[in-house]
Enzyme design. Structure first.
Site, PDB file in Angstrom:
ATOM      1  N   TYR A  47      14.036 -11.836 -53.244  1.00  0.00           N
ATOM      2  CA  TYR A  47      14.085 -13.256 -52.906  1.00  0.00           C
ATOM      3  C   TYR A  47      13.572 -13.433 -51.472  1.00  0.00           C
ATOM      4  O   TYR A  47      14.297 -13.256 -50.494  1.00  0.00           O
ATOM      5  CB  TYR A  47      15.503 -13.804 -53.028  1.00  0.00           C
ATOM      6  N   HIS A 122      17.578  -4.778 -61.430  1.00  0.00           N
ATOM      7  CA  HIS A 122      16.891  -6.064 -61.454  1.00  0.00           C
ATOM      8  C   HIS A 122      15.630  -6.002 -62.313  1.00  0.00           C
ATOM      9  O   HIS A 122      14.667  -5.314 -61.970  1.00  0.00           O
ATOM     10  CB  HIS A 122      16.532  -6.451 -60.022  1.00  0.00           C
TER      11      HIS A 122
END
Length: 313
Positions: A47, A122
């Site tokens: 992010y 992830h």
């Protein structure tokens, strides 16, 4: 089994997802979360190339949030690059034990913490062999060492996520975009399996990339421009809610929490105003008649309203 707050803040927007967020807006967003007593924050190195984690590390203490619940992710490293562009790093997959540890250590540095509550692998969709051989054993060891309290997988697709839950000992999973008013895919296999195994479920993407927050032709759906037929469905859903003077965001956020396997919903916010609106939507009283109207129109699975969500199929 880990216990998570019912509402959490997703930090992809604070990392600049779609559009940049300034430092002042980021600080105001975290301050609004503190005012709303939100203590769960989901983040990841990807992010904003670490920006979301760095901001949490700076802004949570400043907002007076001294005991946050934090989930972050691993499987991808931020490596220096000389290539021109917005960032000084590039994101590269690394599912080795060394890579998993480096990723977590870097996250802890950015967060200013000695441990986190949840560590997800992830988006390992394309790396099943690496997950089995090195990545999952690595996160188990990190949990055994006390660097993380719980481990799991964070993904956008239900079938591979369910396969990992069936194969491994998984504390918690994060499924994004697949349990919403417009997408019930998680109800098919994943949620019944997690209920059976006692795996906690966190649901993200309840607005389907913004469409259910503001169903306009410019909205996104699953990270792409919204197809006309999906836009029409979202607008129909909004119209039904308007009949009951209920904001569309309220059932969008509260729907996943009707399922007994779901512990938490995380909602991405890029401003204090969005935090306030989403917290209000989470707390908004929804009449039972509205739930059934939405069920009749196909937006809500009826079994969630009758308490008959199956533990197996």
């Amino acid at each position: 089994m880990i216990t998570l707050p019912r509402l959490g803040l997703g930090t992809a927007p604070l990392g600049g997802l779609f559009t940049a967020v300034g430092e002042q807006s980021a600080a105001e967003t975290i301050a609004a979360a503190a005012a709303a007593r939100i203590t769960y924050f989901d983040t990841a190195p990807r992010y904003g190339h670490g920006l979301a984690e760095e901001r949490l590390g700076r802004l949570l203490p400043a907002a007076g949030i001294t005991e946050p619940v934090i989930s972050t992710k691993t499987g991808w490293l931020l490596e220096p690059t000389d290539e021109p562009g917005e960032h000084s790093t590039k994101v590269v997959p690394d599912w080795t034990e060394r890579g998993i540890r480096r990723s977590l250590e870097s996250s802890l540095d950015r967060l200013g913490r000695s441990s986190v509550d949840v560590l997800y692998l992830h988006d390992p969709d394309d790396f099943p062999d690496e997950v089995r051989r090195t990545a999952y054993p690595a996160v188990r060891r990190l949990r055994d060492e006390g660097l993380v309290k719980a481990i799991g997988f964070g993904m956008n697709h239900c079938a591979p996520l369910a396969a990992y839950v069936a194969e491994f000992e998984v504390d918690v999973v994060l499924i994004a975009g697949r349990f919403s008013l417009l997408d019930h895919d998680a109800l098919g296999e994943l949620l019944p399996l997690c209920r059976r195994t006692g795996t906690a479920v966190v649901v993200g993407g309840v607005f389907n990339t913004g469409l259910l927050a503001d169903p306009t032709p410019d909205a996104m759906f699953h990270y792409r421009p919204v197809p006309p037929e999906i836009l029409a469905r979202a607008q129909q859903c909004a119209a039904i809610c308007a009949e009951f003077e209920v904001p569309l965001a309220a059932p969008a956020i509260q729907l996943p929490l009707l399922h007994p396997a779901v512990q938490s919903v995380v909602v991405g916010c890029r401003s204090a105003a969005e935090v306030v609106r989403n917290d209000e939507a989470y707390r908004w009283p929804i009449p039972e008649r509205l739930w059934w109207r939405l069920a009749d129109a196909g937006f809500v699975p009826p079994q969630l309203l009758t308490g008959s969500a199956p533990a197996s199929q």
